[in-house]
Design a protein around this motif. Sequence first.
Motif, mmCIF file in Angstrom:
data_model
loop_
_atom_site.group_PDB
_atom_site.id
_atom_site.type_symbol
_atom_site.label_atom_id
_atom_site.label_comp_id
_atom_site.label_asym_id
_atom_site.label_seq_id
_atom_site.Cartn_x
_atom_site.Cartn_y
_atom_site.Cartn_z
ATOM 1 N N GLU A 185 16.952 12.730 14.756
ATOM 2 C CA GLU A 185 15.604 12.350 14.292
ATOM 3 C C GLU A 185 15.173 13.942 13.925
ATOM 4 O OE1 GLU A 185 12.750 10.907 16.896
ATOM 5 O OE2 GLU A 185 14.337 9.459 17.918
ATOM 6 N N SER A 186 15.491 13.830 12.389
ATOM 7 C CA SER A 186 14.714 15.172 11.736
ATOM 8 C C SER A 186 13.236 15.575 12.263
ATOM 9 C CB SER A 186 14.919 14.705 10.298
ATOM 10 O OG SER A 186 16.411 15.025 9.474
ATOM 11 N N ASP A 187 12.119 15.256 12.574
ATOM 12 C CA ASP A 187 11.180 15.160 12.803
ATOM 13 C C ASP A 187 11.144 15.875 13.802
ATOM 14 O OD1 ASP A 187 10.207 14.642 10.046
ATOM 15 O OD2 ASP A 187 9.073 12.465 10.973
ATOM 16 N N THR A 188 11.836 15.493 14.836
ATOM 17 C CA THR A 188 11.561 16.125 16.114
ATOM 18 C C THR A 188 12.911 17.144 16.781
ATOM 19 O OG1 THR A 188 12.818 14.178 17.361
ATOM 20 C CG2 THR A 188 10.022 14.348 17.490
ATOM 21 N N ALA A 189 14.508 16.532 15.910
ATOM 22 C CA ALA A 189 15.486 17.541 16.322
ATOM 23 C C ALA A 189 16.163 16.550 17.237
ATOM 24 C CB ALA A 189 15.402 18.680 16.349
ATOM 25 N N ARG A 190 15.324 15.761 17.928
ATOM 26 C CA ARG A 190 16.429 14.877 19.175
ATOM 27 C C ARG A 190 17.632 14.721 18.890
ATOM 28 N NH1 ARG A 190 11.494 11.958 22.027
ATOM 29 N NH2 ARG A 190 10.640 13.313 23.565
ATOM 30 N N PHE A 191 18.632 14.283 19.551
ATOM 31 C CA PHE A 191 20.235 13.914 18.432
ATOM 32 C C PHE A 191 20.712 13.065 20.720
ATOM 33 C CE2 PHE A 191 24.625 14.678 17.051
ATOM 34 C CZ PHE A 191 24.314 13.448 16.476
ATOM 35 N N PRO A 201 25.829 18.054 0.299
ATOM 36 C CA PRO A 201 25.225 19.083 -0.220
ATOM 37 C C PRO A 201 23.282 19.125 -0.268
ATOM 38 C CG PRO A 201 25.770 17.678 -1.965
ATOM 39 C CD PRO A 201 26.661 16.980 -0.494
ATOM 40 N N LYS A 202 23.253 17.783 -0.677
ATOM 41 C CA LYS A 202 21.931 17.534 -0.364
ATOM 42 C C LYS A 202 21.116 16.868 1.665
ATOM 43 C CE LYS A 202 21.215 12.934 -0.286
ATOM 44 N NZ LYS A 202 20.930 11.693 -1.147
ATOM 45 N N PRO A 203 19.440 17.868 1.492
ATOM 46 C CA PRO A 203 19.223 18.230 2.729
ATOM 47 C C PRO A 203 19.186 16.568 3.238
ATOM 48 C CG PRO A 203 17.617 18.942 0.987
ATOM 49 C CD PRO A 203 19.166 18.652 -0.146
ATOM 50 N N LEU A 204 19.101 16.341 4.659
ATOM 51 C CA LEU A 204 18.555 14.874 4.882
ATOM 52 C C LEU A 204 17.205 14.649 5.338
ATOM 53 C CD1 LEU A 204 22.168 14.285 6.356
ATOM 54 C CD2 LEU A 204 21.378 13.583 3.555
ATOM 55 N N ALA A 205 16.915 13.751 5.356
ATOM 56 C CA ALA A 205 15.388 13.827 6.368
ATOM 57 C C ALA A 205 15.400 12.447 6.901
ATOM 58 C CB ALA A 205 14.081 13.676 5.224
ATOM 59 N N GLY A 206 14.285 12.146 8.141
ATOM 60 C CA GLY A 206 13.884 10.803 8.444
ATOM 61 C C GLY A 206 15.501 10.499 9.630
ATOM 62 N N GLY A 262 5.039 15.988 0.904
ATOM 63 C CA GLY A 262 4.377 16.068 2.165
ATOM 64 C C GLY A 262 5.367 16.104 3.066
ATOM 65 N N LEU A 263 7.229 16.960 2.549
ATOM 66 C CA LEU A 263 8.029 17.205 4.221
ATOM 67 C C LEU A 263 8.078 17.790 4.773
ATOM 68 C CD1 LEU A 263 10.466 15.449 4.438
ATOM 69 C CD2 LEU A 263 11.816 16.664 3.122
ATOM 70 N N THR A 264 7.963 17.230 6.480
ATOM 71 C CA THR A 264 7.633 18.409 7.387
ATOM 72 C C THR A 264 8.864 19.001 7.778
ATOM 73 O OG1 THR A 264 6.969 16.837 9.311
ATOM 74 C CG2 THR A 264 5.367 17.720 7.948
ATOM 75 N N ALA A 265 9.827 18.154 8.481
ATOM 76 C CA ALA A 265 11.095 18.479 8.417
ATOM 77 C C ALA A 265 12.242 18.093 8.114
ATOM 78 C CB ALA A 265 11.123 17.807 9.934
ATOM 79 N N PHE A 266 13.383 18.249 7.812
ATOM 80 C CA PHE A 266 14.674 17.861 7.380
ATOM 81 C C PHE A 266 16.087 18.489 7.899
ATOM 82 C CE2 PHE A 266 13.861 21.528 4.889
ATOM 83 C CZ PHE A 266 14.628 22.645 4.340
ATOM 84 N N THR A 267 16.652 18.013 7.083
ATOM 85 C CA THR A 267 18.301 18.389 8.230
ATOM 86 C C THR A 267 19.134 18.510 7.473
ATOM 87 O OG1 THR A 267 18.014 16.751 10.044
ATOM 88 C CG2 THR A 267 19.964 17.192 9.473
ATOM 89 N N ILE A 268 20.054 20.017 7.743
ATOM 90 C CA ILE A 268 21.348 19.559 7.174
ATOM 91 C C ILE A 268 22.558 19.814 7.705
ATOM 92 C CG2 ILE A 268 22.675 21.578 5.792
ATOM 93 C CD1 ILE A 268 19.402 20.952 4.425
ATOM 94 N N ALA A 273 27.057 19.431 16.684
ATOM 95 C CA ALA A 273 27.445 21.047 16.458
ATOM 96 C C ALA A 273 27.600 20.581 13.627
ATOM 97 C CB ALA A 273 28.577 21.567 16.436
ATOM 98 N N ARG A 274 27.306 20.072 13.558
ATOM 99 C CA ARG A 274 28.081 20.134 12.173
ATOM 100 C C ARG A 274 26.361 19.828 11.616
ATOM 101 N NH1 ARG A 274 31.997 15.953 9.861
ATOM 102 N NH2 ARG A 274 31.103 17.548 8.105
ATOM 103 N N PHE A 275 24.903 19.544 12.539
ATOM 104 C CA PHE A 275 23.941 19.869 11.384
ATOM 105 C C PHE A 275 22.924 20.728 12.087
ATOM 106 C CE2 PHE A 275 25.283 15.166 12.958
ATOM 107 C CZ PHE A 275 25.096 14.891 11.728
ATOM 108 N N ARG A 276 22.099 21.746 11.228
ATOM 109 C CA ARG A 276 20.875 21.945 11.521
ATOM 110 C C ARG A 276 19.318 21.131 11.168
ATOM 111 N NH1 ARG A 276 23.467 23.569 14.401
ATOM 112 N NH2 ARG A 276 24.675 25.430 14.307
ATOM 113 N N CYS A 277 18.770 20.892 11.895
ATOM 114 C CA CYS A 277 17.836 20.975 11.981
ATOM 115 C C CYS A 277 16.527 22.110 11.204
ATOM 116 C CB CYS A 277 16.653 20.204 13.165
ATOM 117 S SG CYS A 277 17.798 18.859 13.641
ATOM 118 N N CYS A 278 15.694 22.404 10.069
ATOM 119 C CA CYS A 278 14.756 22.285 9.315
ATOM 120 C C CYS A 278 13.567 21.986 9.486
ATOM 121 C CB CYS A 278 15.799 22.823 7.828
ATOM 122 S SG CYS A 278 16.806 23.025 8.453
#
Length: 153
Positions: A9-15, A69-74, A58-64, A99-104
């Motif tokens: 979940e991009s918003d909370t960084a929970r996996f 090459p593009k950010p992901l959200a949701g 109005g995006l408050t969070a995204f994931t790399i 390990a392959r994700f960064r929540c931003c």
Amino acid sequence: MKNIVYVLESDTARFGAVELQDGSIAPIYDLIGSRLIEMIRFDDMHSLFVDEEALRDGLTAFTIFDGCPKPLAGKIVLVGGDCGQPYRAPLITIADAAARFRCCRPVLDPVFATAGDMTPKGLIVAGALASLQVRIDRRSPVLEESENRGLIQ
């Protein structure tokens, strides 16, 4: 055999892991909460499903994701399989996948005036808010302790 997928979940960084009722695509649509999803290759043995419309104003969070090459959200769903059906549980651990994700998320940092700062009228207003600086906070996903967050039909 349980049909487990990993959900970030991009918003909370929970996996965490979620059990799907079957290996079809329908429960993945429900899990993501969108009718327009995109499939992205994670590696040769895994795929990601993401909400195609989650990148919006109005995006408050995204994931790399290091393979995209593009950010992901949701919500981001990781499944095992090579795009063929039915989908199956990932063959890698959730920690290896994480390990392959960064929540931003964007962060506003206040900048306060110092004693040497001058206003347009020449007044010194030490401690007043002078401006805001924007930075991006990047962190690793937070692994959920529960192996199964629920059954999705």
